[in-house]
Structure formats: C-alpha cells, structure tokens
Design a protein around this motif. Structure first.
Motif, PDB file in Angstrom:
ATOM      1  N   ALA A  43      -5.773   0.098  -9.939  1.00 26.03           N
ATOM      2  CA  ALA A  43      -5.059   0.709  -8.814  1.00 26.03           C
ATOM      3  C   ALA A  43      -5.446   0.017  -7.508  1.00 26.03           C
ATOM      4  CB  ALA A  43      -5.359   2.205  -8.751  1.00 26.03           C
ATOM      5  N   GLU A  44      -6.722  -0.317  -7.354  1.00 26.27           N
ATOM      6  CA  GLU A  44      -7.180  -0.969  -6.124  1.00 26.27           C
ATOM      7  C   GLU A  44      -6.598  -2.380  -5.988  1.00 26.27           C
ATOM      8  OE1 GLU A  44     -11.107  -1.163  -3.337  1.00 26.27           O
ATOM      9  OE2 GLU A  44     -11.105   0.001  -5.179  1.00 26.27           O
ATOM     10  N   PRO A 102       5.405   7.226   4.987  1.00 26.53           N
ATOM     11  CA  PRO A 102       4.344   8.096   4.475  1.00 26.53           C
ATOM     12  C   PRO A 102       3.655   7.463   3.262  1.00 26.53           C
ATOM     13  CG  PRO A 102       6.323   9.370   4.905  1.00 26.53           C
ATOM     14  CD  PRO A 102       6.708   7.922   5.034  1.00 26.53           C
ATOM     15  N   PHE A 103       2.364   7.668   3.205  1.00 28.15           N
ATOM     16  CA  PHE A 103       1.564   7.050   2.146  1.00 28.15           C
ATOM     17  C   PHE A 103       1.970   7.497   0.746  1.00 28.15           C
ATOM     18  CE2 PHE A 103      -1.869   6.592   5.538  1.00 28.15           C
ATOM     19  CZ  PHE A 103      -1.492   5.290   5.819  1.00 28.15           C
ATOM     20  N   GLN A 104       2.499   8.722   0.611  1.00 30.89           N
ATOM     21  CA  GLN A 104       2.865   9.166  -0.738  1.00 30.89           C
ATOM     22  C   GLN A 104       3.987   8.305  -1.311  1.00 30.89           C
ATOM     23  OE1 GLN A 104       3.425  11.320   1.921  1.00 30.89           O
ATOM     24  NE2 GLN A 104       5.376  12.370   1.648  1.00 30.89           N
ATOM     25  N   TYR A 105       4.844   7.737  -0.469  1.00 30.71           N
ATOM     26  CA  TYR A 105       5.905   6.850  -0.958  1.00 30.71           C
ATOM     27  C   TYR A 105       5.315   5.539  -1.474  1.00 30.71           C
ATOM     28  CZ  TYR A 105       9.085   9.951   1.648  1.00 30.71           C
ATOM     29  OH  TYR A 105       9.778  11.031   2.137  1.00 30.71           O
ATOM     30  N   ILE A 106       4.370   4.995  -0.721  1.00 30.29           N
ATOM     31  CA  ILE A 106       3.719   3.747  -1.155  1.00 30.29           C
ATOM     32  C   ILE A 106       2.921   4.007  -2.426  1.00 30.29           C
ATOM     33  CG2 ILE A 106       2.087   1.919  -0.545  1.00 30.29           C
ATOM     34  CD1 ILE A 106       2.862   2.441   2.412  1.00 30.29           C
ATOM     35  N   ALA A 107       2.216   5.139  -2.476  1.00 31.81           N
ATOM     36  CA  ALA A 107       1.456   5.489  -3.678  1.00 31.81           C
ATOM     37  C   ALA A 107       2.372   5.536  -4.890  1.00 31.81           C
ATOM     38  CB  ALA A 107       0.751   6.832  -3.485  1.00 31.81           C
ATOM     39  N   SER A 108       3.545   6.143  -4.743  1.00 31.66           N
ATOM     40  CA  SER A 108       4.492   6.234  -5.849  1.00 31.66           C
ATOM     41  C   SER A 108       4.973   4.855  -6.284  1.00 31.66           C
ATOM     42  CB  SER A 108       5.680   7.109  -5.434  1.00 31.66           C
ATOM     43  OG  SER A 108       6.568   7.292  -6.501  1.00 31.66           O
ATOM     44  N   MET A 155       0.533   5.384  -8.469  1.00 33.26           N
ATOM     45  CA  MET A 155      -0.714   6.149  -8.361  1.00 33.26           C
ATOM     46  C   MET A 155      -0.466   7.451  -7.615  1.00 33.26           C
ATOM     47  SD  MET A 155      -2.797   3.861  -5.497  1.00 33.26           S
ATOM     48  CE  MET A 155      -2.516   2.276  -6.247  1.00 33.26           C
ATOM     49  N   THR A 156      -1.385   8.364  -7.756  1.00 35.94           N
ATOM     50  CA  THR A 156      -1.273   9.634  -7.044  1.00 35.94           C
ATOM     51  C   THR A 156      -1.632   9.421  -5.572  1.00 35.94           C
ATOM     52  OG1 THR A 156      -3.570  10.262  -7.410  1.00 35.94           O
ATOM     53  CG2 THR A 156      -1.956  10.935  -9.114  1.00 35.94           C
ATOM     54  N   PRO A 157      -1.152  10.295  -4.706  1.00 42.85           N
ATOM     55  CA  PRO A 157      -1.543  10.201  -3.302  1.00 42.85           C
ATOM     56  C   PRO A 157      -3.061  10.304  -3.110  1.00 42.85           C
ATOM     57  CG  PRO A 157       0.370  11.614  -3.512  1.00 42.85           C
ATOM     58  CD  PRO A 157      -0.109  11.315  -4.910  1.00 42.85           C
ATOM     59  N   SER A 195      -5.334   7.573  -1.273  1.00 40.92           N
ATOM     60  CA  SER A 195      -6.194   7.924  -0.129  1.00 40.92           C
ATOM     61  C   SER A 195      -7.626   7.451  -0.328  1.00 40.92           C
ATOM     62  CB  SER A 195      -6.184   9.435   0.112  1.00 40.92           C
ATOM     63  OG  SER A 195      -4.914   9.831   0.556  1.00 40.92           O
ATOM     64  N   ARG A 196      -8.139   7.603  -1.547  1.00 38.87           N
ATOM     65  CA  ARG A 196      -9.509   7.128  -1.827  1.00 38.87           C
ATOM     66  C   ARG A 196      -9.603   5.616  -1.644  1.00 38.87           C
ATOM     67  NH1 ARG A 196      -9.251  10.988  -5.914  1.00 38.87           N
ATOM     68  NH2 ARG A 196      -8.721   9.459  -7.507  1.00 38.87           N
TER      69      ARG A 196
END
Length: 192
Positions: A147-148, A166-172, A176-178, A182-183
C-alpha cells in the motif's frame, strides 16, 4: 493543457498536418459545471473527451460503499469504455469534481471520422491498447506493491491531486481504506 495537436501526437504518434486538421474538425469544446455528470451508471456513454482543465471522478456505488476507480486530470482522455465502444450500459458514473473544460467527439461524429479517415481505426486501436496497458499496470501494482509503495508512486505522478480532492477518493483509487491511507500519509509527513 498541452496543445490539442501535440497531445494527439503524444498519444498516437506523428501525424501529418492534414490528418491533424481532419481529427480536430470533429472535436468540440464542452464545459461541465462542478458536480455535473459526464455520464452515469446505466446510461450509454455517447462521447469521448480530452480533459483541457479540471478534474473528473470515475466512480460506482455498491451496496456497501462508493468506489472511486479513477481521477481524470488535464491531458487525459475520458469516456466510459463499455458504453462508448461496446454500446452496453455504463458501469461507472463520471462526474465533474471541479469545473471542467473538455474537447469532445460524439459517438456519431466518431463513427463519421472512422469512415472519412481510415487511419483513425489505427488510432482507435492504440487508444484501446493504452487503456489496456493502464489497466494492466494498475492490476500489477495492486498485486505486487505494498500500500505504501502504491501511495508513493501515485503521489510522485499525481502530487497535485493530494491538495485538490478528498483523501478517501485517492485511497479508493489506490485500493486501500481511508484509515490505511491516513497512516501512510502521516508516516510520509514524518519523513519530510
């Protein structure tokens, strides 16, 4: 945005001035307001566009969550491939995340271009091959990278999106999960 003719040549190779003029005649400027849909799930996409400015989000809604498949930025092509090329109902919504300017060819004009300009069939083939290569590259990264590593690679290629969506869009997009996103983001900030 890169000049239209330069962009066409970057994607499809050197073309004569006459060839470029023929192609350009079929593309029209189009604008979408923020949150306006380019196409929606269940419809049949009837156009292919090049993004001049702005960001579009390609996503689907499942029973459990919203899945962002891709974020289209300037100089990229946008269409719903299943709808546009195969005349099937779209799987994806394509929505303007910001105000967007496009250069668009309709399905009808696309078909006329194919008849008038036989070389377009080779360009179409290259476009589909590029789509397939992007998909294959994305699958490979999801299967072979952590993921990293995916985060770092996307950040290196799309840094501007990290301040615009928004970060949740990039995470998707990264699969990966939001929370994981974030981590990783926090670890990256600590390294800086």
């Amino acid at each position: 945005m890169t000049d239209f003719t330069t962009l066409i040549q970057q994607h499809f190779g050197a073309l004569s001035a006459n060839d470029l003029n023929t192609i350009c005649m079929y593309f029209r400027e189009e604008k979408l307001g923020k949150n306006e849909f380019f196409t929606q799930t269940g419809q049949r996409c009837n156009r292919l566009s090049i993004v001049k400015s702005g960001i579009l989000r390609i996503y689907a809604l499942s029973e459990e969550k919203e899945i962002t498949q891709w974020l289209s930025v300037p100089d990229s092509f946008i269409t719903e491939v299943v709808g546009f090329f195969f005349h099937q109902p779209n799987r994806w919504n394509i929505q303007a995340f910001t105000e967007v300017e496009l250069l668009t060819i309709t399905k009808t004009d696309y078909q006329k271009l194919c008849k008038e300009f036989p070389k377009w069939n080779e360009i179409e083939k290259q476009f589909i091959i590029k789509c397939f290569m992007m998909m294959e590259d994305r699958i490979f990264s999801h299967l072979s990278m952590t993921a990293e590593e995916r985060y770092n690679r996307y950040f290196d290629h799309q840094k501007e999106l990290f301040t615009q969506v928004p970060f949740q869009y990039i995470a998707s997009v990264l699969g990966m999960t939001p929370e994981t996103f974030s981590r990783i983001r926090k670890r990256q900030a600590e390294k800086s």
